[in-house]
Every structure is written in C-alpha cells, then in structure tokens.
Design an enzyme around this catalytic site. Sequence first.
Site, PDB file in Angstrom:
ATOM      1  N   CYS A  29       1.082  -1.315   0.261  1.00 29.57           N
ATOM      2  CA  CYS A  29       0.033   0.100  -0.136  1.00 29.57           C
ATOM      3  C   CYS A  29       1.068   1.524   0.316  1.00 29.57           C
ATOM      4  CB  CYS A  29      -1.073  -0.154   1.178  1.00 29.57           C
ATOM      5  SG  CYS A  29      -2.194  -1.516   1.493  1.00 29.57           S
TER       6      CYS A  29
ATOM      7  N   CYS B 155     -12.677   0.064   8.537  1.00 30.34           N
ATOM      8  CA  CYS B 155     -12.409   0.201   7.355  1.00 30.34           C
ATOM      9  C   CYS B 155     -12.516   1.156   6.527  1.00 30.34           C
ATOM     10  CB  CYS B 155     -12.381  -1.443   6.677  1.00 30.34           C
ATOM     11  SG  CYS B 155     -12.916  -2.408   7.895  1.00 30.34           S
TER      12      CYS B 155
ATOM     13  N   LYS C  83      -9.981   6.313   5.427  1.00 31.05           N
ATOM     14  CA  LYS C  83     -10.881   6.051   5.601  1.00 31.05           C
ATOM     15  C   LYS C  83     -12.927   6.670   5.070  1.00 31.05           C
ATOM     16  CE  LYS C  83     -14.432   4.126   8.573  1.00 31.05           C
ATOM     17  NZ  LYS C  83     -15.377   4.019   7.296  1.00 31.05           N
TER      18      LYS C  83
ATOM     19  N   HIS D 256      -9.360   4.488  -0.477  1.00 29.28           N
ATOM     20  CA  HIS D 256      -7.871   3.476  -0.774  1.00 29.28           C
ATOM     21  C   HIS D 256      -7.451   2.983  -1.420  1.00 29.28           C
ATOM     22  CE1 HIS D 256      -3.828   2.425   0.287  1.00 29.28           C
ATOM     23  NE2 HIS D 256      -4.405   1.691   1.781  1.00 29.28           N
TER      24      HIS D 256
END
Lengths: 469, 387
Positions: B85, B202, B330, B334
């Site tokens: 990531c 998540c 959040k 992402h």
Amino acid sequence: MVAIASYGAYIPTFRLSRQEMSQAWGIPGVPGERSVANGDEDSITMAVAAGFECLAGIDPASIDGVYFASTTPPYTEKQCASVVAGALDLRKDIFTADFTDSIRSATVAIRAAYDAIESGSAKSVLVVAADNRPAEPETMWEQLLGDGAAAFLLSKEGPATVRGFQSVTSDVIGPWRRSVDHYVRAFEPKLETQYGYMASMVAAAKALAEKESLGPKDISKGVFSAGDPRAHAVLGRQLGLEMPQLQDTGFLLLGNTGTPQVLMMLAAALDAAKAGDKILVANYGDGADALLVEVNDAFPAVPGKRPLQTYLMTKRMLPNYNAYASFRKLMDRDRFVPKSSPVTYWRDSKMELALYGARCRKCGTVQYPLPRVCVECGTKDELDEIKLPRKGTVFTFTLDHLVGGEYLSTPVPRIVIELEGGGRIFMQMTDCDPKEVSIGMPVEFTLRRLHEGAEFHNYYWKCQPVRGG
Amino acid sequence: MPGIKDRVAIAGVGCTKFGEIWEKDQEDLLVEAVYEALDDAGITPQDIEAAWVGVMYSFTGMSGGTFVEPMKLFGKPVTRVENFCASGMDAFRNASYAVAAGVYDIVVACGVEKLMDEGSSGLPMEGGHPVMSGTSAPAMFALAASRAFHEWGWTKEDLAHVAVKNHKNGVAHPKAHFRRAITVDDVLKAPMIAEPLGRFDCCAMSDGAAAVVVTRPEIAKTMKHKDDYVVAKANALAVDTLFPMWRPGFNWLGFPATKKAAAMAYEEAGIKDPRKEISFAEIHDCFTITELLNMGDLGFVDPPKAAEAVRDGMTEVEGDIPLNPSGGLKCFGHPIGATGCRMLYEVTKQLQGRADGMQVKNPRLGLAHNLGGPASVCSVTILGRPD
C-alpha cells in the site's frame, strides 16, 4: 508374544441430537445423539488425533510401521497411512499400508500388525482406524452412523497381550458402496443380521473361545462391534454373556462409527480393565475377526493422555441439522478454492505436517517457519530444526467475517499463538465458540483439512480449546 | 549522507475523485490525475523526462507501460513501483532520487488502482499456502486492535471516534469517496468484518489515481508555482517483517516500520519534537486502529494515550495536530497504488493554503505517512515551504 503397548481414541467435538435429524426430515427418530466430524475433519485427521493419544509418552522414532484402516479414506488413489506417518513425525524407513473397503479392516490391520511382529519383520506397528461414513440424506443412516477414530500400538511388549486370532469370511452383501455410490447402501437388514452379522460373529467368537478353552465366565468383557443395539444384545446372549460383560457399543452417544468402532470399544474396555482381565474381541464386516486380549498389568499413566471418556464428555451440541448438512457439504455451493501447489506442499511438509520450526544456535530464539537467517540476531544458517510443541496460548486474535468459514464456522478465529517454550505461530481456531476466544487462553493443535487447493487435500494445523483441559 | 532535504520540489499535483468509479478504467483515471498535475505545474506531457507509477495489483497494470500507454509517451523511461500500500509514496521516493541526482529535471510520480474491476468484495486474496492461508488485511490489523484493547484498555468506541473524525473531514472534500458524516453509534452498529473491526473501522475500497510533478527547487522557481511550490524536508522508507504474526516478541502495539521510517525522516528534517513541529499530517488510516497506533509510532502522542487524544480533539482540523484533514483513507478512499501520491497532493495543497476541503490554519510542515502490507512497509515524507 505380541502385546498392546498403548492405545488411544478420538471423538470429534461436535454431536447432533437424533431428534434434530428426524425433525429436519419429518422421519422417525431413534433416541440419543451421534458424533459429527467437523467440516475440516476427515478420516486422516481423526486417525492422526487418535494416533497422538496413543503415542503420548512414546518415542515416535520407535515405530516400525503404520496401518491405516478406514472405509472412508480421503484418497482413493494415494496412500493415507503415509500422511498419518508424516503428521505423527515417524521415521521414513517404515512400512505403511492402508486397509480399506470393509468396516472389518480395523481388525484385519491389527492381525497384519500382529503377524508382522510375530514374524519379526517389525518390532512395533501402529494401527489407526477412522471413519466418517457418508449417510444418505433423509434416511435412518444419518442417525445411526457416527464419526470417530482409534489407534493401537502393537509391540513385542506391553501391558496387554493379543492372541488367538480366528476369522470367518462371508460374502453377504451389506453394507456396501460401489465406487460410483455417494452413500452407504444396505441390504435387507433382517437377513443381513441373521446370515451376515450373527452367523459370522458367533462362528468366529465361538471358535476362538474353543481354541482358548474359555467359558462365558472366563471372559471379563466382550467387545463386539455392532450397528444395531438389538443384534448386539442377541449376540451377547448367544455367546452366553451377561449384559455387564458386554462392552457398550456407544450407540446412544456416538452412533456406529464403522471401522474404528471395535477399537474405540476396546479402548474404553481397557480404560476400565484390571490385571488378569480377558477381553474377547469380535468385529464384523464381510465375515468376522475374533481375538483375545489379556490384560497382564495396568497401562502406565502418561501425563496429558486422555481416556476415551474425556473425548466423550468434551462435546459441543450442534444446534440443528443445517450444521451437519454444512459440515458434510450436502448442498452444492460454489466454493472459493484457494490456490495451492503440490510442489510447495511437498517441499514444506516437514514444517506443515510434522510441525518443525527452528532454534537459533546463537541467540536461542525459536522461530517458525524455518528461515535461513535468524529473525532475531541475523545469523545465517545456524538454525537447528526443532519439533514445535502442539500447544500454546492466545497472544492476540481476530474473528474474521471476511475470508473463509461456513455455517457455524464464521467468523473464523485467527489466532497468533505464543508457543509453549517460545516462538509464535498463526492458525485458525476450530471446534470452538468464537465468543469464548480470549487473550491468554490455552490452546492445543489439531491437524485439519484446510482446503482443496490444486485439487488435493491440503492438511495443516489449527488450534482448538484444550479438550478436558 | 546528503539525503533529499530541500533538494526536491513539488511543482504540481493532481488527483481524481476517489470512489467506486464503475464507468472509468485505469487509463481514464491515470490520464486525469497526470494531466491535472501537469496543468497545475504549467507543463505539457512532453516535458516529462521520466516517471514512476505506483500500482499494487497486476490487474490494474504491470510494467512502466501502465503509465506510458495511456499517456502515449512512448520511449520514456518509466518504472512500475510495487511496495504494497506504500507503492505510491515509494514512486515519489524513486522520482525524488532521480531529480536530486541530477539525472532528470522534471519527472512524474503517480499511482493508480482500479479495485472495482477485480469484482471482489475486500482486497483480492490469494491465500494458497496452508501456512499463510486466509490472511486478510482487516484480520491482520484486527490482531493489533485485540492486543491494544487487552494492553491499554481501548474499546470499540475509541476506534469509532477516529472514523467519525475522518468522515467529518471528508464531507468537506469534493474528491473524497464518501461525503457523509457518521456517528459513533453508526460505527458501533455496523456489521463485523474482522472483530473487533466493523465495516466503519475499515477504509473504503476505491478506484482513483493521483500524481505529482517532481523537480529541483531551482527549476520550480521558474515554473507556475514559483511563489508557493513546496519542497521535501525528508523522505524515508523502512521495510520490516512480512510476517508479524510469526515474529517472536512482536508486541502488536504499533508498527516497527513506521517507527523506523519516522525516526529517519525526523532526523533528515531536523525535527526534535514532532508533536510541536509538524503542523498536520495525512496518515495511513487503513483501519481506525491503524490511525491510533500511527499516532504513537509517529511520536505525536504517548502510544497508550492516542485514543484519549482523539476523544479530546487533538487531531481535529482545529486541534493541536490535525490528522487526515482530507478524510484519510477511511473516508477519502484507498485505491492502493494511488494513496501515497494522494497524500502528497493533499499535503502540498494544504501547505499552499488551497486545500479542496478543510483547510488547516497556517501550516508550516506537513507529514505524509504511507503504510503497506501487514504493516511491513512504511514511507514517511515531510513537506514544507522553502526556507
């Protein structure tokens, strides 16, 4: 002389009330409950569990052979005994064989082990027997069958001697499964009971008693396999035994476990036996085998070793038939099959099946999997392979709702375990109520069938709450 | 070691809207982000001498062609960067080194990910090897949460406050994936993903792309943002264990990769007290627990006090040290490979006083923190105005 050096049994954690099964289908029910292998268990994993019980306190390097007996071998072509030997971490130069196709194969394997030891080709042979026979939905078979395993170590020496084998062969059709059948099929039961079961069992047991000059009063216990409790009682009467002399078949609490049944019953009998006891064993299936077990000494107490009773008592009731249907994969579902590779599975088998990690010679850190360079001090190629303990405590965990799991198996507890003696390992938890998982909780490891990646059985370890702990 | 402090400038930034962008593919997104950055820098595609493109998943793109083909910049030297990531910010590190070394004058660092096209819920799983089977991103970070709950007494409600704060910020950002404020109750009532992490703990699964134009300060002085270009005060990458769950002694109360990258970055930037000297930060809140642990790892707070600090408002846009004024992973989203460059986009615009969403007051130094894998890769970049 051939003796039983040790023995052990295994019963899956889960049980299902027969009432639930009869209600699910609206068919008559019989009393009691049956054992149900979890969806990640099969005959190999249960045989391994029984094998560990049997070998508690015994050096696995002393075993010269493994015989695996089952009518439900997870592989049709590929040996199962070799998988069991790998998981039990036995020597490579041993003799392994599968005995299958009849629920009598447990005593066939015992006799083969006996003959090997008697002939001097082996000093000790481990016989493992396990079954989780497929019952056709909406039939009484679902209620009658049960799942379980047993293991016996035969050797030159041991507290109980084995002798006097007497066999009968009989070609009565029942029960059977052709290679194309999904479920156990059965013959007309009355006919099978009379001309199959009763005829073979009586002939074998009587011949043995005669050969050994044993009257009914000389027999401490009769261990007779039976699918039908009534036939079991009739057999006892025909052999002149009183009810207390008959070892319970486990029908009410387990069901008919098939191949391992006779050995599970013998394990229970030996758990309660005293020196001087004579146990007459007879096992049915396409004929019958009879043998005599004579107890000379008490079996030594081994720390951590669990009697069959512990497995019987440490149970979790399944809430309904759906759970059984899910474990048995009775409904077609499109299941995610992870990738796997026979190459890595083979290369990593010592780490995956025999559960080896490493200890650094320089800093002593226990680590898993086996690395080339120490994770702690960076020293290269100075790591000794070590056998990891099969227990530890929960260091941290999550209950995973996203990946994996099925009915009653979701969420999947994923656990970072602090191994007893140091080191960490990461496993799923099975046979548990996820709500009970907590940091610091003691766990033990159990071999399970993880998935079917690359279309072979991928076995690996999971942890579970300590049974009887 | 000379490092890159004050030797690299950001001359332009671009970012697509993040979200479930069903109707566009990675080519659309990359072209949008890069052209926006080029316009912002006042240059044309032909001015790009080289590029690094951060992509995590091969279904989004492989090779430098992921950039060259959509841009039709055939023949340019371009490399795909994959570092979990943190791929996007590692693309920036590679680009920075190239201009700092003087090999090129103007290059592009960018990142893109098209998660929706994979057609799975949650990040794609391989999980083949029995020993590694089924380790999902939420499960990995949930392991840390369980341990923090146990050691420090944090609760699900503590985590919820992070999500509420980041959603509050993201509502104001036109490019954020979600534009909806949520309550603590919403978070607590959300379905479980990997206990103790629920759905609102998540980050979003998003599509998107972001890009930055990287050059040297003396060149930035001649470009469109000659009066307000920003410079790199530090950039550090640390790669730690791939397998924290096997690592003996790993305490799960923070991530060594972040601690190491932050220590290197603070040293390069000459920062002694990050809590006081860093004006604000975009930090990698892939999960609410991650933001709390990052706060300790980055030295913004005594680690066990992070939950309390969030409740006390320390990390609000008006607080002592605003964290994720964009809404963070959040709420902003992402798209894996894009996130690092999206953070640089946000920090740059905040420092220039032209934030799209909530504007932090008078920022001097902004930090971007990009974490990857099971917390195994961390990239930290500190940006500021030239001295």
